[in-house]
Design a protein around this motif. Structure first.
Motif, PDB file in Angstrom:
ATOM      1  N   SER A 109     -51.133  51.611  35.158  1.00  0.00           N
ATOM      2  CA  SER A 109     -51.070  52.115  34.076  1.00  0.00           C
ATOM      3  C   SER A 109     -52.415  53.031  34.105  1.00  0.00           C
ATOM      4  O   SER A 109     -52.384  53.944  33.078  1.00  0.00           O
ATOM      5  N   SER A 137     -38.637  45.464  29.089  1.00  0.00           N
ATOM      6  CA  SER A 137     -38.073  45.728  30.407  1.00  0.00           C
ATOM      7  C   SER A 137     -38.818  46.546  31.462  1.00  0.00           C
ATOM      8  O   SER A 137     -38.698  46.214  32.615  1.00  0.00           O
ATOM      9  N   ALA A 138     -39.729  47.272  31.093  1.00  0.00           N
ATOM     10  CA  ALA A 138     -40.882  47.938  31.871  1.00  0.00           C
ATOM     11  C   ALA A 138     -41.931  46.940  32.632  1.00  0.00           C
ATOM     12  O   ALA A 138     -42.005  46.896  33.770  1.00  0.00           O
ATOM     13  N   ARG A 139     -42.226  45.885  31.706  1.00  0.00           N
ATOM     14  CA  ARG A 139     -43.386  44.910  32.049  1.00  0.00           C
ATOM     15  C   ARG A 139     -42.728  43.949  33.150  1.00  0.00           C
ATOM     16  O   ARG A 139     -43.345  43.540  33.946  1.00  0.00           O
ATOM     17  N   ARG A 146     -41.003  57.441  31.843  1.00  0.00           N
ATOM     18  CA  ARG A 146     -40.465  57.257  30.614  1.00  0.00           C
ATOM     19  C   ARG A 146     -41.540  56.644  29.494  1.00  0.00           C
ATOM     20  O   ARG A 146     -41.390  56.771  28.392  1.00  0.00           O
ATOM     21  N   GLN A 147     -42.605  55.959  29.870  1.00  0.00           N
ATOM     22  CA  GLN A 147     -43.641  55.468  29.086  1.00  0.00           C
ATOM     23  C   GLN A 147     -44.701  56.787  28.714  1.00  0.00           C
ATOM     24  O   GLN A 147     -44.846  56.891  27.408  1.00  0.00           O
ATOM     25  N   TYR A 185     -50.159  49.500  30.209  1.00  0.00           N
ATOM     26  CA  TYR A 185     -48.957  48.587  30.367  1.00  0.00           C
ATOM     27  C   TYR A 185     -48.650  47.615  29.423  1.00  0.00           C
ATOM     28  O   TYR A 185     -47.679  47.374  28.954  1.00  0.00           O
ATOM     29  N   ILE A 208     -40.701  54.445  35.602  1.00  0.00           N
ATOM     30  CA  ILE A 208     -41.297  53.784  34.493  1.00  0.00           C
ATOM     31  C   ILE A 208     -42.581  54.562  33.844  1.00  0.00           C
ATOM     32  O   ILE A 208     -42.512  54.716  32.679  1.00  0.00           O
ATOM     33  N   LYS A 209     -43.300  55.174  34.635  1.00  0.00           N
ATOM     34  CA  LYS A 209     -44.446  56.170  34.095  1.00  0.00           C
ATOM     35  C   LYS A 209     -43.815  57.465  33.519  1.00  0.00           C
ATOM     36  O   LYS A 209     -44.538  57.435  32.081  1.00  0.00           O
ATOM     37  N   TRP A 252     -46.399  48.807  27.217  1.00  0.00           N
ATOM     38  CA  TRP A 252     -44.922  48.973  27.636  1.00  0.00           C
ATOM     39  C   TRP A 252     -43.875  48.053  26.996  1.00  0.00           C
ATOM     40  O   TRP A 252     -44.121  47.038  26.664  1.00  0.00           O
TER      41      TRP A 252
END
Length: 451
Positions: free
Chosen positions: A2, A93-95, A72-73, A87, A69-70, A90
């Motif tokens: 993160s 689903s991502a975690r 998208r966040q 994180y 993931i990165k 998040w």
């Protein structure tokens, strides 16, 4: 994780995908993926091949997964600056994907350590052993087995034990893996230092120049690869050490984390690509010769088909090379002297066979035709160090396969022979004393026979 930006994982993803594309291209050019068949080699080579080839897609999965993931966040505003979203913010689903991706990376690193340890043990075995020894019965091979079992268990266990806190899990995975690989890389430096003297000793022992050139090439590749392994490992070691400290100085700076992560990605992919070249060395010269030979074979077969209806003396399924193995009758000899029905291009193998047919037409075929032997060859025969081998003969001494040491240049320089009407290759080779036979037959650190 993160604390790194999406761009750092994007660079990592691009580099790993390029590595995977290079792997596919190289393996196709090497032998059209035939080396990946389960029955193509012994147990040792299968383990080394699959362990290395599985590590690359695992690294691609890890890098692409976190890059997606990165991005998208995205970022959030904190203290007047934009930082990557931590994180804890998040979605579930991502975690939930953090631990599987970290475990994937741990397994990939375990396979990388198996590869690095095998190379370390193998090159120590080559440099240190001067007498004929079997790699599979040496102490270095047993060290590799024990170390590989420890590596395949060690890395996943570290990741599993620290899985409760993703940042701690990442720090311990980076630190544990980089510490182990850095130790292997540092242990490899004495080999690089001793290798020039090792090559000088081979020259003094009278080892052929082709072997010296081949080992020199591997030495240069190893020097470049070890350099990029330091580029690959030092950044992760710094991030891992800083991550396990109570107060984190580097991991709290996006500039340093991005810089070290990108440098790691470059070093990892370049060193892995060089490992692929060392494990599966291509010979462009042999590949071109093989393509030319296949093209000439098709051309000869097509020409023999075209001749069959006109003279009727052979069936259309026989090639010119097969016709040479058959006895020539008196009528056929007269026919060859009277007509010129074999207009092959000058300099080809087919043309050579036709010249030989015309030369011995109407005569009894010679039982054996030996090429000229120079004084060096005669000396080798006198001291008993020369031997004659055909490509079909598999004459082995331990795990040293002399037949595999025959290459196209060697056979072309010595000549060809005819015994009972069939073409044989003669190869004369001097084996210097005090040199491990593995050196003469060396092609790759994983191509060492059955085991």
């Amino acid at each position: 994780m993160s604390h790194t930006s999406p761009a750092s994982y994007l660079v990592w993803s691009i580099m790993s995908v390029i590595l995977f594309a290079f792997l596919v291209f190289h393996m196709w050019s090497f032998d059209r993926f035939r080396c990946l068949r389960w029955s193509s080699s012994g147990t040792f080579k299968r383990v080394m091949t699959y362990s290395y080839l599985l590590a690359v897609p695992l690294i691609v999965t890890y890098a692409l997964g976190f890059a997606i993931i990165k991005y998208r966040q995205g970022f959030i505003a904190a203290g007047g600056v934009a930082i990557p979203k931590p994180y804890p913010l998040w979605p579930d689903s991502a975690r939930s994907a953090i631990f599987p991706l970290m475990l994937t990376f741990a397994f990939a690193w375990s396979l990388e350590m198996i590869t690095h340890l095998e190379e370390l043990c193998f090159w120590f075995f080559v440099v240190k052993s001067t007498e004929p020894q079997d790699w599979f019965r040496s102490a270095y091979f047993r060290i590799w087995i024990v170390g590989s079992c420890a590596a395949i268990v060690y890395m996943p266990v570290v990741t599993v034990l620290a899985r409760r806190d993703p940042l701690v899990c990442e720090a311990h995975t980076f630190l544990g893996g980089s510490a182990g690989s850095l130790t292997l890389t540092l242990a490899f430096t004495p080999i690089l230092w001793a290798f020039p003297n090792f090559l000088a000793g081979l020259k003094a022992a009278g080892v052929d120049s082709a072997t010296i050139v081949r080992l020199t090439k591997f030495h240069e590749l190893n020097m470049i690869r070890v350099l990029f392994r330091f580029v690959f490992l030092v950044p992760l070691f710094i991030l891992g050490v800083d991550g396990v400290r109570p107060h984190k100085h580097i991991n709290e700076s996006m500039v340093w984390t991005d810089f070290l992560t990108m440098i790691f990605a470059v070093g990892c992919c370049i060193s892995s690509a060089l490992t692929l070249v060392i494990f599966f060395p291509r010979s462009v010269e042999d590949e071109i010769a093989a393509r030319d030979a296949a093209r000439e074979k098709r051309r000869s077969r097509a020409y023999s088909h075209s001749l069959a209806p006109s003279n009727g003396r052979r069936t259309s399924s026989l090639t010119a090379a097969q016709e040479w193995d058959m006895p020539i009758t008196a009528s056929e000899a007269a026919h060859m002297n009277a007509t010129a029905e074999y207009p092959a291009s000058p300099g080809t193998a087919f043309d050579l066979e036709q010249q030989q047919q015309q030369q011995y037409a109407g005569q009894q075929r010679p039982y054996n035709f030996l090429p000229s032997i120079d004084e060096h060859t005669a000396e080798a025969e006198l001291d008993g160090s020369a031997f004659i081998s055909s490509p079909q003969m598999a004459y082995k001494e331990g795990h040293y396969d002399r037949a595999r040491d025959v290459n196209m240049q060697d056979m072309a320089s010595v000549g060809s022979a005819s015994a009972s009407g069939s073409m044989r290759k003669i190869y004369l080779h001097r084996r210097p004393s005090g040199v491990n036979p593995l050196v003469h037959n060396f092609r790759s650190p994983i191509d060492l026979g059955e085991g």
